[in-house]
Write a protein that holds these residues in place. Sequence first.
Motif: not given
Length: 447
Positions: A260-279
């Motif tokens: 769940l943690s990588p689902l946060s917009a803060s993680s996405i904006q800071q490029r700290r999410s392995f789920l970025e761009g995977r919606a």
Amino acid sequence: MAIREAVSEEFRAVARDAVKSAKAAGAGGAAARMAKVREVAVQWRDGQVEQVTESTTRGLALSLYVDGRFASVSTSDLRPEAIDPFIMDAVAMTRTLSEDPFRTLPDPSLYDHRPTVDLEFSDPDYGTVTAARRRDLARAIEDAARSVPGADRILSVTTSVSDSRSEMFRVTSNGFEGERIDTSFWLSGSVTVQDEDGRRPEDGDFCGGRFVRDLGDPAEVGRSSAQRALVRLGATKVPSGIMTMVLDRRTGGRLVGALLSPLSASSIQQRRSFLEGRAGEGVGGALLDITDDPLIPKGFGSRHFDGEGISAQRLPLFEAGVLRNYYVDTYYGRKLDMKPTTGTTSNLEWSLGSKSQSELILDAAEGVFVTGFLGGNSNGTTGDYSLGIQGFMIRKGEIAEPVAEMNISGNQLELWKRLVRVGNDPYEFSPLRTPTLVFEEVSFAGV
């Protein structure tokens, strides 16, 4: 049905006046939050009270939006003659900060359609729990722990009985007002035992609820705490291998939280999410089906609105393994040009299976039943994880010898595609409400 309680008029007045004062001092926008929290706990250890704590805190928190700048400040000095100078100083201080054009209050339309269902946050009988009853409950947990077979191996028993009541009112300068009162009650036990090799395994159990009548059986907590510790005796490593993992529902939250943690917009904006761009993409198996549901009565994550005032609604997260939504607050939503959903998790509602934990263990036939994580980490940027585990071998569909000092490792995107069974038993003492989960082909490192 429980009686709906309301916050005091004093709370409302202080928060409303604080917003007016902030506007008068030059703030373009403001949000005020008044809160009062009472917490009581009795800790009992080896036949006597070890510690009793009781605290009540009150405070005012302000979010200030001044000339494109933002600050968050708080005070516990609620004297009328102290609040206005505090606010004036805070507004002046905010003017000295760097501009941040993305900081704004939520769009007022996000306050609309707030649910009105009674979520049963607050027990009107909260005040009926006495000091004597807390001590009796704590003693009963230890007595039960020391009554189980093998209790002569017990070195120490620590128990706790706690309860809390919180009262909150929030108001913003652009039209939001909301309040809530929460209560909770908890019993817990922790037991340390002596192993033959000198190690001292420790484990325990707990239960609780929003209402005192849902507190649970102290004897059951005590027996379970002792049994969970005693079955750790003789734990050892087993050979490394690729095995089926049956994940205990009480423990699964550690792994789910890492998803769940990588689902946060803060993680996405800071490029700290392995789920970025995977919606819209499949990131798990067909059984990964989870909705964020803030409207479960008595749920520990339930709410009518979130911390910004955004009205609560169900939010699909994963549907048959496909990622559907992120947790997006106002600030990072503006940075990413994404519509706000909510910035924080409430309760998780899983698409449950039809089988109990014991049936899933039987079906697994061979593998590892993981009952705890001990250290390790999961990298939110890459999805790589390495976690220490404890639990039991599964042999011929039955719980066998205890195992410890082992690790599981891999990548979250691969792991969730190997989810092959979901139990019918969501864990009710956590907002993550994780059921028993079964994963195939998990890498275990032992001897």
